[in-house]
Scaffold this motif. Structure first.
Motif, mmCIF file in Angstrom:
data_model
loop_
_atom_site.group_PDB
_atom_site.id
_atom_site.type_symbol
_atom_site.label_atom_id
_atom_site.label_comp_id
_atom_site.label_asym_id
_atom_site.label_seq_id
_atom_site.Cartn_x
_atom_site.Cartn_y
_atom_site.Cartn_z
ATOM 1 N N HIS A 164 5.728 13.527 8.220
ATOM 2 C CA HIS A 164 4.615 13.903 9.095
ATOM 3 C C HIS A 164 3.351 13.227 8.592
ATOM 4 O O HIS A 164 3.124 13.144 7.388
ATOM 5 C CB HIS A 164 4.389 15.424 9.077
ATOM 6 C CG HIS A 164 5.515 16.196 9.692
ATOM 7 N ND1 HIS A 164 5.606 17.569 9.625
ATOM 8 C CD2 HIS A 164 6.617 15.773 10.400
ATOM 9 C CE1 HIS A 164 6.698 17.954 10.269
ATOM 10 N NE2 HIS A 164 7.329 16.890 10.733
ATOM 11 N N THR A 165 2.533 12.785 9.526
ATOM 12 C CA THR A 165 1.262 12.195 9.114
ATOM 13 C C THR A 165 0.246 12.279 10.244
ATOM 14 O O THR A 165 0.554 12.722 11.347
ATOM 15 C CB THR A 165 1.454 10.748 8.623
ATOM 16 O OG1 THR A 165 0.264 10.335 7.940
ATOM 17 C CG2 THR A 165 1.754 9.787 9.772
ATOM 18 N N ARG B 129 1.768 5.468 -0.982
ATOM 19 C CA ARG B 129 1.223 6.813 -1.142
ATOM 20 C C ARG B 129 2.388 7.802 -1.151
ATOM 21 O O ARG B 129 3.462 7.526 -0.609
ATOM 22 C CB ARG B 129 0.228 7.181 -0.038
ATOM 23 C CG ARG B 129 0.806 7.628 1.254
ATOM 24 C CD ARG B 129 1.342 6.502 2.080
ATOM 25 N NE ARG B 129 0.291 5.566 2.468
ATOM 26 C CZ ARG B 129 0.480 4.313 2.772
ATOM 27 N NH1 ARG B 129 1.716 3.776 2.714
ATOM 28 N NH2 ARG B 129 -0.501 3.527 3.118
ATOM 29 N N VAL B 130 2.123 8.972 -1.770
ATOM 30 C CA VAL B 130 3.125 10.043 -1.782
ATOM 31 C C VAL B 130 3.146 10.699 -0.403
ATOM 32 O O VAL B 130 2.094 10.924 0.208
ATOM 33 C CB VAL B 130 2.764 11.085 -2.864
ATOM 34 C CG1 VAL B 130 3.648 12.328 -2.731
ATOM 35 C CG2 VAL B 130 2.897 10.483 -4.253
ATOM 36 N N MET B 131 4.348 10.965 0.099
ATOM 37 C CA MET B 131 4.487 11.733 1.341
ATOM 38 C C MET B 131 5.606 12.751 1.169
ATOM 39 O O MET B 131 6.519 12.541 0.366
ATOM 40 C CB MET B 131 4.800 10.819 2.536
ATOM 41 C CG MET B 131 3.662 9.876 2.887
ATOM 42 S SD MET B 131 4.012 8.833 4.313
ATOM 43 C CE MET B 131 3.657 9.956 5.675
ATOM 44 N N VAL B 132 5.520 13.828 1.933
ATOM 45 C CA VAL B 132 6.578 14.840 1.886
ATOM 46 C C VAL B 132 7.701 14.434 2.836
ATOM 47 O O VAL B 132 7.450 14.174 4.025
ATOM 48 C CB VAL B 132 6.030 16.228 2.293
ATOM 49 C CG1 VAL B 132 7.172 17.234 2.400
ATOM 50 C CG2 VAL B 132 4.997 16.707 1.281
ATOM 51 N N ASP C 263 0.858 -1.180 0.000
ATOM 52 C CA ASP C 263 0.000 0.000 0.000
ATOM 53 C C ASP C 263 0.899 1.236 0.000
ATOM 54 O O ASP C 263 1.559 1.523 0.995
ATOM 55 C CB ASP C 263 -0.872 -0.056 1.272
ATOM 56 C CG ASP C 263 -1.973 0.969 1.254
ATOM 57 O OD1 ASP C 263 -2.327 1.430 0.162
ATOM 58 O OD2 ASP C 263 -2.473 1.303 2.341
ATOM 59 N N ARG D 296 10.238 15.369 5.205
ATOM 60 C CA ARG D 296 10.404 16.583 6.021
ATOM 61 C C ARG D 296 11.835 16.787 6.475
ATOM 62 O O ARG D 296 12.320 17.904 6.580
ATOM 63 C CB ARG D 296 9.510 16.517 7.257
ATOM 64 C CG ARG D 296 8.067 16.230 6.962
ATOM 65 C CD ARG D 296 7.348 17.425 6.420
ATOM 66 N NE ARG D 296 6.026 17.054 5.934
ATOM 67 C CZ ARG D 296 5.131 17.914 5.490
ATOM 68 N NH1 ARG D 296 5.415 19.193 5.447
ATOM 69 N NH2 ARG D 296 3.969 17.499 5.058
ATOM 70 N N SER E 295 -4.559 7.903 10.495
ATOM 71 C CA SER E 295 -4.596 7.421 9.105
ATOM 72 C C SER E 295 -4.345 5.913 9.037
ATOM 73 O O SER E 295 -3.735 5.319 9.939
ATOM 74 C CB SER E 295 -3.555 8.159 8.264
ATOM 75 O OG SER E 295 -2.250 7.841 8.714
ATOM 76 N N SER E 296 -4.793 5.330 7.943
ATOM 77 C CA SER E 296 -4.568 3.887 7.738
ATOM 78 C C SER E 296 -3.085 3.566 7.765
ATOM 79 O O SER E 296 -2.666 2.558 8.355
ATOM 80 C CB SER E 296 -5.144 3.453 6.389
ATOM 81 O OG SER E 296 -6.493 3.756 6.322
ATOM 82 N N LYS E 297 -2.300 4.416 7.122
ATOM 83 C CA LYS E 297 -0.867 4.111 7.053
ATOM 84 C C LYS E 297 -0.242 4.079 8.430
ATOM 85 O O LYS E 297 0.571 3.219 8.735
ATOM 86 C CB LYS E 297 -0.152 5.098 6.118
ATOM 87 C CG LYS E 297 0.244 6.412 6.777
ATOM 88 C CD LYS E 297 0.961 7.345 5.891
ATOM 89 C CE LYS E 297 0.063 8.127 4.972
ATOM 90 N NZ LYS E 297 -1.094 8.811 5.594
HETATM 91 C C1 LIG Z 1 2.144 15.844 -3.078
HETATM 92 C C2 LIG Z 1 1.536 15.076 -1.935
HETATM 93 C C3 LIG Z 1 2.114 15.149 -0.691
HETATM 94 C C4 LIG Z 1 1.571 14.451 0.375
HETATM 95 N N1 LIG Z 1 2.186 14.512 1.590
HETATM 96 C C5 LIG Z 1 1.688 13.801 2.628
HETATM 97 C C6 LIG Z 1 2.367 13.782 3.880
HETATM 98 O O1 LIG Z 1 3.425 14.401 4.070
HETATM 99 N N2 LIG Z 1 1.835 13.040 4.870
HETATM 100 C C7 LIG Z 1 0.684 12.317 4.712
HETATM 101 O O2 LIG Z 1 0.256 11.660 5.654
HETATM 102 N N3 LIG Z 1 0.015 12.308 3.536
HETATM 103 C C8 LIG Z 1 0.503 13.025 2.484
HETATM 104 N N4 LIG Z 1 -0.147 13.023 1.287
HETATM 105 C C9 LIG Z 1 -1.420 12.269 1.168
HETATM 106 C C10 LIG Z 1 -1.118 10.787 1.018
HETATM 107 O O3 LIG Z 1 -0.593 10.537 -0.277
HETATM 108 C C11 LIG Z 1 -2.360 9.922 1.242
HETATM 109 O O4 LIG Z 1 -3.328 10.188 0.264
HETATM 110 C C12 LIG Z 1 -2.986 10.136 2.616
HETATM 111 O O5 LIG Z 1 -1.984 10.330 3.597
HETATM 112 C C13 LIG Z 1 -3.835 8.928 3.028
HETATM 113 O O6 LIG Z 1 -3.027 7.784 2.996
HETATM 114 P P1 LIG Z 1 -3.384 6.451 3.805
HETATM 115 O O7 LIG Z 1 -4.840 6.189 3.565
HETATM 116 O O8 LIG Z 1 -2.505 5.417 3.214
HETATM 117 O O9 LIG Z 1 -3.094 6.700 5.251
HETATM 118 C C14 LIG Z 1 0.392 13.688 0.191
HETATM 119 C C15 LIG Z 1 -0.161 13.597 -1.072
HETATM 120 C C16 LIG Z 1 0.389 14.280 -2.122
HETATM 121 C C17 LIG Z 1 -0.248 14.164 -3.473
#
Ligand SMILES: Cc1cc2nc3c(=O)[nH]c(=O)nc-3n(C[C@H](O)[C@H](O)[C@H](O)COP(=O)(O)O)c2cc1C
Length: 197
Positions: free
Chosen positions: A68-69, A51-54, A49, A56, A73-75
């Protein structure tokens, strides 16, 4: 385990490992850097699973990346159950792919979390203030944020996720010849080998 242990690698491999850490460190501070927004992959009930994260922060001396999150959240829940994580970034300007593996944990030092929270922008804080957790169903499209933000509640949802990196796969594409190197961390430092790309 430090980037300094790269000194025990042959010169060119050490340079590649150092470059990987330097690029990640620079990306964490550069909003335009492609490596600042890698894909972070964990396991959700044994299903990959991502996803994009920043990104930090990057700390080469401890081989740690910080994200950071939202704790709800699911993750966050899944990574607390199974800490194994893969991180993939691609810098098109350098034709460079970085594939990292490590273990995630969530910072418990409240003072450090407070400091990170204080450093986030008001806009970013709003993301942690939703009444419903990330991923909850909505009747219609929307950001789920309340009209007024309760800072203390939002702060409780805010998490600083630390990933201890133990494996790095560097792939650089070039017209003059691709190159790939793989590095593994152990108590004694990093070992590295060149690979067929
Ligand atoms: C450009 C971009 C940056 C993102 N940065 C973060 C982040 O730093 N932390 C975070 O939790 N989710 C971030 N997200 C959202 C995640 O990709 C994701 O959609 C959301 O965290 C839910 O994920 P989960 O259901 O797997 O927990 C970002 C999405 C995008 C498109």
């Amino acid at each position: 385990m430090t980037a300094g242990h790269a000194a025990s690698l042959p010169g060119d491999l050490a340079a590649v490992l150092n470059a990987a850490w330097q690029l990640l460190e620079a990306a964490a501070g550069d909003i335009a850097a492609p490596l600042r927004t890698p894909v972070v992959i964990g396991l959700a009930d044994n299903v990959p699973d991502g996803r994009v994260m920043v990104l930090r922060e990057c700390h080469p001396s401890t081989a740690q990346l910080i994200f950071h999150t939202d704790l709800r959240s699911s993750k966050a829940k899944n990574l607390q159950r199974d800490s194994r994580v893969a991180i993939v970034g691609y810098d098109a300007t350098r034709a460079l792919q970085l594939r990292l593996q490590g273990r995630a944990h969530f910072q418990t030092d409240e003072a450090a979390i407070d400091a990170a929270w204080r450093a986030t922008s008001p806009t970013a804080r709003r993301n942690y203030a939703t009444h419903l957790p990330p991923g909850a169903r909505l009747e219609s499209a929307g950001d789920g944020q309340p009209e007024s933000i309760d800072d203390a509640t939002a702060r409780r949802n805010f998490a600083r996720m630390i990933v201890d990196i133990a494996h790095i796969d560097w792939l650089n594409l070039a017209a003059t010849g691709h190159s790939r190197a793989v590095f593994d961390a152990s108590a004694g430092g990093w070992t590295g080998t060149w690979r067929v790309p």
